[in-house]
Write a protein that holds these residues in place. Sequence first.
Motif, short mmCIF file in Angstrom:
data_model
loop_
_atom_site.label_atom_id
_atom_site.label_comp_id
_atom_site.label_asym_id
_atom_site.label_seq_id
_atom_site.Cartn_x
_atom_site.Cartn_y
_atom_site.Cartn_z
N THR A 253 53.09 11.50 78.98
CA THR A 253 53.60 12.86 79.18
C THR A 253 53.17 13.41 80.53
O THR A 253 53.95 14.03 81.25
CB THR A 253 53.09 13.79 78.05
N ILE A 254 51.91 13.18 80.89
CA ILE A 254 51.40 13.66 82.18
C ILE A 254 52.13 13.00 83.35
O ILE A 254 52.48 13.64 84.34
CB ILE A 254 49.89 13.38 82.29
N LEU A 255 52.37 11.70 83.21
CA LEU A 255 52.97 10.94 84.32
C LEU A 255 54.49 11.04 84.38
O LEU A 255 55.08 10.63 85.38
CB LEU A 255 52.55 9.47 84.22
N LEU A 256 55.12 11.58 83.33
CA LEU A 256 56.58 11.64 83.28
C LEU A 256 57.18 12.34 84.50
O LEU A 256 58.10 11.79 85.14
CB LEU A 256 57.05 12.31 81.99
N PRO A 257 56.75 13.56 84.87
CA PRO A 257 57.36 14.19 86.04
C PRO A 257 57.14 13.40 87.33
O PRO A 257 58.01 13.38 88.20
CB PRO A 257 56.69 15.57 86.10
N VAL A 258 55.98 12.76 87.45
CA VAL A 258 55.70 11.95 88.64
C VAL A 258 56.66 10.78 88.72
O VAL A 258 57.24 10.48 89.77
CB VAL A 258 54.25 11.46 88.62
N VAL A 259 56.87 10.10 87.59
CA VAL A 259 57.78 8.96 87.54
C VAL A 259 59.20 9.38 87.87
O VAL A 259 59.91 8.70 88.63
CB VAL A 259 57.72 8.28 86.15
N LEU A 260 59.64 10.50 87.32
CA LEU A 260 61.01 10.97 87.56
C LEU A 260 61.22 11.31 89.04
O LEU A 260 62.24 10.95 89.63
CB LEU A 260 61.31 12.19 86.69
N MET A 261 60.24 11.99 89.65
CA MET A 261 60.38 12.37 91.05
C MET A 261 60.32 11.15 91.98
O MET A 261 61.06 11.07 92.96
CB MET A 261 59.31 13.39 91.43
N LEU A 262 59.46 10.19 91.65
CA LEU A 262 59.40 8.97 92.44
C LEU A 262 60.68 8.14 92.29
O LEU A 262 61.15 7.53 93.25
CB LEU A 262 58.18 8.13 92.03
N SER A 263 61.23 8.13 91.08
CA SER A 263 62.48 7.40 90.85
C SER A 263 63.60 7.96 91.71
O SER A 263 64.41 7.22 92.28
CB SER A 263 62.87 7.47 89.37
N LYS A 264 63.68 9.27 91.78
CA LYS A 264 64.69 9.91 92.63
C LYS A 264 64.52 9.47 94.08
O LYS A 264 65.51 9.14 94.77
CB LYS A 264 64.58 11.42 92.53
#
Length: 465
Positions: A253-264
């Motif tokens: 849950t903590i890393l989800l926004p980081v993963v999404l932004m890096l994926s973009k």
Amino acid sequence: MTRLSVEMLAADAPAPITSAGHAQLGLAVLAGIAVIVLLITQFKLHAFLSLTIGSLALGAIAGAPLDKVITSFTTGLGTTVAGVGVLIALGAILGRMLADSGGADQIVDTILAKAGGRAMPWAMVLIASVIGLPLFFEVGVVLLIPVVLMVAKRGNYSLMRIGIPALAGLSVMHGLVPPHPGPLVAIDAVKANLGVTLALGVLVAIPTVIIAGPLFSRYAARWVDVPAPDRMLPQRASEELEKRPGFGATLATILLPVVLMLSKALVDIVIDDPTNLTQRVFDVVGSPLIALLAAVLVGIFTLLRPAGFGRERLTPLVEKGLAPIAGILLIVGAGGGFKQTLIDTGVGQMILDISKDWSIPALLLAWLIAVGIRLATGSATVATVSAAGLVAPLAADMSTTHTALLVLAIGAGSLFFSHVNDAGFWLVKEYFGLSVGQTIKTWSVMETIISVVAGGLVLLLSLVI
């Protein structure tokens, strides 16, 4: 930046609201910052009010009409809050969910259970870095201090050997890695790519936090050899819960926004076609608003449900998370207003005019400006938003990666030498039971190491990418 490009920027810049010369503008800047510092340190006035009054003082001394100064300040405040206000709110909600559900405690306890002896400082810096991703520095300190004190007492460690790595992890995340408010404001001001900034921020943060945390803590523990103070430890959230979320679910849950932004960011680099459907989808899901909103919504099921939170507790939890950020939002907004006043009075153009004949690199100039404002105001966030506004014209002809590095240079400078005009200085002093001198030897030196190492790494990266 070439001399020609600086002159082109000067030609395109909007007319300032005052006709003051460089000397008068320089005096106005110094006076405005002096007013802010004086009001915060001597009169103990809230930073929001201090920044507001300082902005008016700056404009008045620069000879600008006060109605235009007020317009500049309110415009900057509104633009800044519009750009990052929702993100700050979502981050605060996610942080409250982590704290109240016991998810943060679960990560702390899991890592500590697998570490011991010499590995403990490394475990603390890892905990602080992970926990610090979605949390404000002050919230992270309050959350981790009980753990630091318990570990130091239980393992008979020097408090500095355990505390400095934890503080380093929180501080580096706060200054260099979005979605923290400072980096987000700088990204918005210089029009940097958030995903690229996030990726480079993590790259700079890792060696920085190692040097300023576990490695420096060896010396800090020798200079200030103090035990954990005997005081009543605050009750941890999980002690009131029958059960708490799992380690894997909490970390995801903590890393989800980081993963999404890096994926973009990766999709933008690989595809590089704004009309491509895949890129358009990732542009949406990887935007900071959607990424943080997704983490909050996922957290309802991964954090709150396992902890036994029913629907009726969701609204009070959100309100509890939002209440403490009112002051933060106003300070960030007022920092944006001060920044806009600096720009509209022509201070940004003055810096361009003065620096166009210098051989100093733009990234070093940005770092130095942030250092100066940090030393004067004591606020990393104010230093970041003000410096970003001043050096934003320098980003006009930079590449995507160098614009991201400009943000990181500002963030690194904003952490330089925290001292008595910084709320974080007093927070660390009181929680750890240190004297002012001991706090300077440990916390202030640690912040300076972070600033210098991160700034040096940014300059090094600018030479190779």
